[in-house]
Design a protein around this motif. Sequence first.
Motif: not given
Length: 563
Positions: A412-440
Amino acid sequence: MSDLETRIAQARGDAPADIVLSGGQVFDLITGEMLTGDVALTGDRIAGIGTYEGREVVDVSGLTLVPGFIDTHLHIESSLITPYEFDRCVTPRGVTTAICDPHEIANVIGAEGIRYFQTASEATLMDIRVQLSSCVPSTDMETAGAALDADDLAALMGHPSGIGLAEFMNYPGVIHRDPGAMSKLRLFEGGHIDGHCPLLSGMDLNAYVAAGIRTEHEATSADEAREKLQKGMRVLIREGSVSKDLLALQPLLTERTSPYMCLCTDDRNPLDIFEHGHLDYMIRTLIAKGTPPLAAYRAASLSAAEAFGLKDRGLIAPGLRADIVALDSLEGCHAQMVFAGGVRVTEDAFAGRTIAPPVGRGSVSAPAITPETFRATANREETDVIGILEGKIITEHLTETIPIVDGDKRPDPSRDLIRVAVIERHGRNGNSATGFVRGFGMKAGAIASTVCHDHHNICAVGVDYADMALAANRLTEIEGGFVVAGGGKVLAELALPIAGLMSLDSFETVRDALVDLRAAARSLGVVLEEPFLQLAFLALPVIPALKITDRGMVDVTRFEIIG
């Protein structure tokens, strides 16, 4: 004659000095007085101050000579360039010693990354001191590319660049006596152990310091720094591209406290160095804010040398390492000439170095990423949100109500609530997680990066899932780096193929690319001055209060994953 006999003879004037710096004045960091006389150099050492003849005479008339500056804590990888290019970038500004922790590259490729820095230290004009990384990974709440235990660190000890154990970020492991933490501390007991304990105080701080940890760079307020000083820690004032603590700590730096305070940058990129400076920027800013020049220059050299046991530098005095900066003035702190270990810093001197081949190529092995990767499935509207505090790597733990639509909480960019995600990139497990961040302040598009402290997985923020997927997938194609995407197109990028952290190009090329990246980010509405390193610290689960890793959102105050 031996080198020792030569040094004594040249110091006494019985033989011509190798180099004589003539016509300047020397700022004495013991008495605070200005000394007149020639400065004689013999090999990599200072012979003395007086009246000398020399085989080579260098005119420094009108200039003020000070000891070379010592950056007491930094990650060269965060400059986005190799240690060789970092040398070219900051040594001409007067930084003649850099005490680095290569834990960024170590978290990607392990001991090989530390050995790369050790090898580089043998060739650079500046003296790069390579601490051994204490926390690879930094916690058990993330997936890193490597792990180093006490036995691994023991195998890396003994290199001439070594001082001790680098910042011990796992402070809960110290105060609660985790066996793995204890084995590393015992390995370096009696030696230097660098600290990292943001906001720690009281009895917990007592326990941390009692472990033998004597230096610390995470204080963000004068009160926090004062308590750490009172408990025997040397406080390293930090001014990086994101973590900006200089103004908060400046009132504490006086001639009385300066023997126990130092300067560091931690994480600073070439664009900030070009636009503002490095330790030279910190010194002139401190003086402009009212810090006595003696206190500022002590913190930049003598106090730093004492804090890390480098007894051979920190003063312009007989027998010490010939690290000398010739300045326009103490207040201006603009280097006109630099000597590092008796070598005049010039492009020809840089060209004569032996460059080791790069390491960590092809380190990005992320799974294929689709827009669906970024959906935030949930069954409750109350949502934890990372709140950015610009100029700091600590964050707020916010709570917002975000509606669930078709099983997804949308940005919701009107409230400065945007998606943040982290995706494992070392070829270990392919994990991913998402959340929200404010301030960008982002209104469209996405930014993705493999510079993601300290595990250096892919971290992405955005408003549009398709742009996030485009940016993240592009990182695999370019072997890591930064990507800005919008409207289905890549708007700007910087490839960092050395472990997904460092460029193969010159610091000038990287600097220019960062200009384009910042402009692209601003075109998406981003309001942060340094969005890329700010993004990187959203995933560091040892800095309060709320962060995210590939395993989920992390409440750092409780040191646990919350979803």
